[in-house]
Scaffold this active site. Structure first.
Site, PDB file in Angstrom:
ATOM      1  N   LYS A   1       0.780  -1.324   0.067  1.00 23.54           N
ATOM      2  CA  LYS A   1      -0.179   0.076  -0.147  1.00 23.54           C
ATOM      3  C   LYS A   1       1.015   1.242  -0.017  1.00 23.54           C
ATOM      4  O   LYS A   1       2.114   1.214   0.487  1.00 23.54           O
ATOM      5  CB  LYS A   1      -0.821  -0.042   1.106  1.00 23.54           C
ATOM      6  CG  LYS A   1      -2.192   0.928   1.143  1.00 23.54           C
ATOM      7  CD  LYS A   1      -3.321   0.122   0.596  1.00 23.54           C
ATOM      8  CE  LYS A   1      -4.526   1.038   0.347  1.00 23.54           C
ATOM      9  NZ  LYS A   1      -5.666   0.358   0.127  1.00 23.54           N
TER      10      LYS A   1
ATOM     11  N   ASP B   1      -7.102   4.341  -4.087  1.00 18.23           N
ATOM     12  CA  ASP B   1      -7.991   4.361  -2.992  1.00 18.23           C
ATOM     13  C   ASP B   1      -8.286   5.610  -2.635  1.00 18.23           C
ATOM     14  O   ASP B   1      -8.511   6.391  -3.581  1.00 18.23           O
ATOM     15  CB  ASP B   1      -6.793   3.639  -1.727  1.00 18.23           C
ATOM     16  CG  ASP B   1      -7.265   3.562  -0.242  1.00 18.23           C
ATOM     17  OD1 ASP B   1      -7.864   2.470  -0.500  1.00 18.23           O
ATOM     18  OD2 ASP B   1      -7.176   4.451   0.572  1.00 18.23           O
TER      19      ASP B   1
HETATM   20  P1  NDP Z   1     -13.056   8.103  -1.614  1.00 16.97           P
HETATM   21  O1  NDP Z   1     -11.873   9.090  -1.543  1.00 16.97           O
HETATM   22  O2  NDP Z   1     -13.431   8.059  -3.091  1.00 16.97           O
HETATM   23  O3  NDP Z   1     -14.272   8.433  -0.638  1.00 16.97           O
HETATM   24  C1  NDP Z   1     -14.130   8.540   0.642  1.00 16.97           C
HETATM   25  C2  NDP Z   1     -15.391   9.073   1.288  1.00 16.97           C
HETATM   26  O4  NDP Z   1     -15.431   9.050   2.670  1.00 16.97           O
HETATM   27  C3  NDP Z   1     -15.779  10.559   0.899  1.00 16.97           C
HETATM   28  O5  NDP Z   1     -17.231  10.694   0.649  1.00 16.97           O
HETATM   29  C4  NDP Z   1     -15.211  11.122   2.117  1.00 16.97           C
HETATM   30  O6  NDP Z   1     -15.622  12.569   2.219  1.00 16.97           O
HETATM   31  C5  NDP Z   1     -15.811  10.308   3.203  1.00 16.97           C
HETATM   32  N1  NDP Z   1     -15.183  10.592   4.606  1.00 16.97           N
HETATM   33  C6  NDP Z   1     -13.582  10.486   4.699  1.00 16.97           C
HETATM   34  N2  NDP Z   1     -13.406  10.745   6.015  1.00 16.97           N
HETATM   35  C7  NDP Z   1     -14.846  10.757   6.701  1.00 16.97           C
HETATM   36  C8  NDP Z   1     -15.463  10.889   7.948  1.00 16.97           C
HETATM   37  N3  NDP Z   1     -14.728  11.133   8.849  1.00 16.97           N
HETATM   38  N4  NDP Z   1     -16.900  10.844   8.098  1.00 16.97           N
HETATM   39  C9  NDP Z   1     -17.629  10.751   7.004  1.00 16.97           C
HETATM   40  N5  NDP Z   1     -17.143  10.376   5.892  1.00 16.97           N
HETATM   41  C10 NDP Z   1     -15.776  10.588   5.479  1.00 16.97           C
HETATM   42  O7  NDP Z   1     -12.412   6.870  -1.199  1.00 16.97           O
HETATM   43  P2  NDP Z   1     -12.843   5.186  -1.358  1.00 16.97           P
HETATM   44  O8  NDP Z   1     -14.218   5.112  -1.622  1.00 16.97           O
HETATM   45  O9  NDP Z   1     -11.926   4.666  -2.645  1.00 16.97           O
HETATM   46  O10 NDP Z   1     -12.451   4.398  -0.094  1.00 16.97           O
HETATM   47  C11 NDP Z   1     -13.132   4.319   0.964  1.00 16.97           C
HETATM   48  C12 NDP Z   1     -12.740   3.460   1.870  1.00 16.97           C
HETATM   49  O11 NDP Z   1     -12.868   2.274   1.289  1.00 16.97           O
HETATM   50  C13 NDP Z   1     -11.108   3.646   2.550  1.00 16.97           C
HETATM   51  O12 NDP Z   1     -11.132   3.087   3.774  1.00 16.97           O
HETATM   52  C14 NDP Z   1     -10.474   2.810   1.360  1.00 16.97           C
HETATM   53  O13 NDP Z   1      -9.207   2.446   2.034  1.00 16.97           O
HETATM   54  C15 NDP Z   1     -11.469   1.580   1.285  1.00 16.97           C
HETATM   55  N6  NDP Z   1     -11.147   0.711   0.294  1.00 16.97           N
HETATM   56  C16 NDP Z   1     -11.084   1.276  -1.097  1.00 16.97           C
HETATM   57  C17 NDP Z   1     -10.937   0.420  -1.953  1.00 16.97           C
HETATM   58  C18 NDP Z   1     -11.139   0.996  -3.427  1.00 16.97           C
HETATM   59  O14 NDP Z   1     -11.200   0.187  -4.529  1.00 16.97           O
HETATM   60  N7  NDP Z   1     -11.414   2.287  -3.874  1.00 16.97           N
HETATM   61  C19 NDP Z   1     -10.764  -1.042  -1.980  1.00 16.97           C
HETATM   62  C20 NDP Z   1     -10.675  -1.487  -0.936  1.00 16.97           C
HETATM   63  C21 NDP Z   1     -11.134  -0.557   0.328  1.00 16.97           C
HETATM   64  P3  NDP Z   1     -14.976  13.726   1.920  1.00 16.97           P
HETATM   65  O15 NDP Z   1     -15.002  14.225   0.487  1.00 16.97           O
HETATM   66  O16 NDP Z   1     -15.669  14.997   2.762  1.00 16.97           O
HETATM   67  O17 NDP Z   1     -13.461  13.736   2.569  1.00 16.97           O
END
Ligand code: NDP
Length: 449
Positions: A129, A169
């Site tokens: 990662k 990610d």
């Molecule tokens: P994105 O950046 O696309 O989205 C993250 C989302 O979470 C945004 O809407 C963000 O809001 C929100 N967020 C962040 N912090 C908070 C908080 N404290 N409270 C509420 N909302 C919050 O990331 P991903 O969707 O790609 O990833 C999300 C999770 O999934 C992570 O843990 C990642 O490691 C995991 N993951 C992702 C994979 C992938 O293929 N993308 C694969 C496996 C796991 P804001 O825009 O306001 O920051």
């Protein structure tokens, strides 16, 4: 640390001492070691050969300076990371995160989790990662491109389709992967598609990769519900976040008959009792890169927003945290239990703290950890690598079918392993033990390397 098998206690102490201040990494290691007690009782060779101690030490850690120039002509300096944790099963594989909170402890925890997740998929991929404390939010396309080019100018020498294959990610989507791939191609003079996954469909990407983590999580929940003689039909669901994982989880939940009544971002949440309008959410989040409050405004009266509060106070049957690590602690778990929640599955990595998981267990809430439930993203990345290697591309329907089958297999492997180790229905134990055994046996076979 209490609760650990005596043979594992010292390993945990050593990890804490050698990685000071990296609390998320300590948490991830503790959670895995906690599940391994019954394994080392049955198989002391894993301790005697130091396989577990070796597993807790990354094979390689890279930290580098990322200088770039912003739109005002000012020089900016960020820090880049890549933790190549374990390659016993295949090349290092795992995403890149661009977010201001990124530091070595976050990258190490994500990379450590990735080892077991990738092992659980049954595919030939090791765990890694990376990322940076760069914040793409509010930056122009030109700034993001210059940052990505500078980041790859250092990282490229550590990558390769047989060495290390990053993906996206948080903060790294197809736009960033495009700029990273472009710079890799330019520096190496090679169109090496298999060096990055999450690429665009016209330049080496796979169908379903964008949807895979969200869809895969929901396919996993479908199996959890089936195992409990239940289904998504008529269920109220709350999803946190509104990024890549959240959007496609919501889309697939609606496809399967559930209703997602609330989702969030870091500023607050929206409630839409008729069900979140996914097309509108995509428009706001993917196209306009807007805030969740814009959704409530666009739905004029049909939805409302709440700022600065956790989405978990909205009552639901199923909760799917898809935002960030440790977003559900004791208080949030208590809201969920009080609101009648019966199933929790982690779309994000480690969104539930140990205190929250303990409360779910005590309240009889069925809980699935991210390393099993969200493995569909990396599994589809491995499918992208397969297509790149064979210069082939599969249809959406075919790829989605494969994803669903992979998630079914992971689910069943978790349950059968939990059963084998006398913890029926315990998805955490099943995922940690099954993920561990495959990688540990490979490490034993490869000798002391
Ligand atoms: P994105 O950046 O696309 O989205 C993250 C989302 O979470 C945004 O809407 C963000 O809001 C929100 N967020 C962040 N912090 C908070 C908080 N404290 N409270 C509420 N909302 C919050 O990331 P991903 O969707 O790609 O990833 C999300 C999770 O999934 C992570 O843990 C990642 O490691 C995991 N993951 C992702 C994979 C992938 O293929 N993308 C694969 C496996 C796991 P804001 O825009 O306001 O920051």
């Amino acid at each position: 640390m209490s609760g650990l098998h005596y043979n594992l206690h010292d390993i945990y102490e050593e990890v804490s001492r050698r990685n000071p201040g990296e609390t998320e990494f300590h948490q991830a290691v503790y959670e895995v070691l906690h599940s391994l007690g019954p394994v080392v009782s049955k198989h002391p060779e894993y301790v005697d050969t130091a396989v577990i101690r070796r597993l807790c030490e990354p094979e390689r850690q890279i930290i580098f300076r990322v200088p770039w120039i912003d739109d005002t002509g000012t020089v900016q300096i960020n820090r880049g990371f890549r933790v190549e944790f374990n390659s016993a099963l295949g090349p290092f594989k795992g995403g890149l995160r661009f977010h201001p909170t990124v530091y070595l402890g976050i990258v190490k925890f994500l990379s450590f989790e990735q080892i077991f997740k990738n092992s659980l998929t049954g595919m030939p991929i090791g765990g890694g990662k990376g990322g940076s404390d760069f914040d793409p939010k509010g930056r122009s396309d030109g700034e993001v491109m210059r940052f990505c080019q500078s980041f790859m100018t250092e990282l490229y020498r550590h990558l390769g389709e047989y060495t290390d294959v990053p993906a996206g990610d948080v903060g790294v989507g197809m736009r960033e992967i495009g700029y990273l791939f472009g710079q890799y191609k330019r520096i190496t003079n090679r169109y090496e598609s298999g060096v990055l996954t999450g690429k665009g469909l016209t330049w080496g990407g796979s169908q379903v990769r964008t949807e895979a983590t969200g869809y895969g999580t929901v396919f996993f929940i479908k199996e959890m519900l089936k195992a409990a003689n239940d289904s998504f039909d008529g269920k109220r669901v709350v999803v946190s976040g509104s990024g890549n994982v959240a959007i496609y989880a919501i889309e697939q939940i609606h496809e399967l008959g559930g209703t997602v009544v609330a989702c969030s971002d870091s500023s607050g949440y929206v409630v839409d009792e008729k069900g979140i309008d996914v097309a509108l959410l995509k428009e706001i989040k993917e196209v306009k890169r807007g805030r969740i409050i814009d959704y409530a405004e666009a739905r004029a009266g049909a939805a409302h927003s709440v700022q600065g509060r956790p989405v978990w106070e909205v009552p639901c049957d199923i909760a799917v945290p898809c935002a960030t690590q440790n977003e559900i602690n004791g208080d949030e778990a208590a809201y969920l239990i009080k609101g009648g929640c019966r199933f929790v599955a982690e779309g994000a990595n480690m969104p539930c703290s140990p205190a929250a998981i303990k409360q779910f267990n005590e309240a009889g809430v069925t809980f699935a950890p991210g390393k099993a439930a969200n493995a569909g993203g990396v599994a589809t990345s491995a499918l992208e690598m397969q297509q790149n290697a064979s210069r082939d591309s599969w249809t959406f329907v075919d790829t989605e079918k494969r994803l669903e089958e992979i998630m079914r297999r992971i689910h069943n492997r978790c349950l059968s392993t939990a059963e084998e180790y006398d913890q029926p229905g315990n998805y955490v134990a099943g995922a940690n033990i099954a993920g561990f055994i495959r990688v540990a046996d490979a490490m034993l076979a490869l000798g002391l390397v």
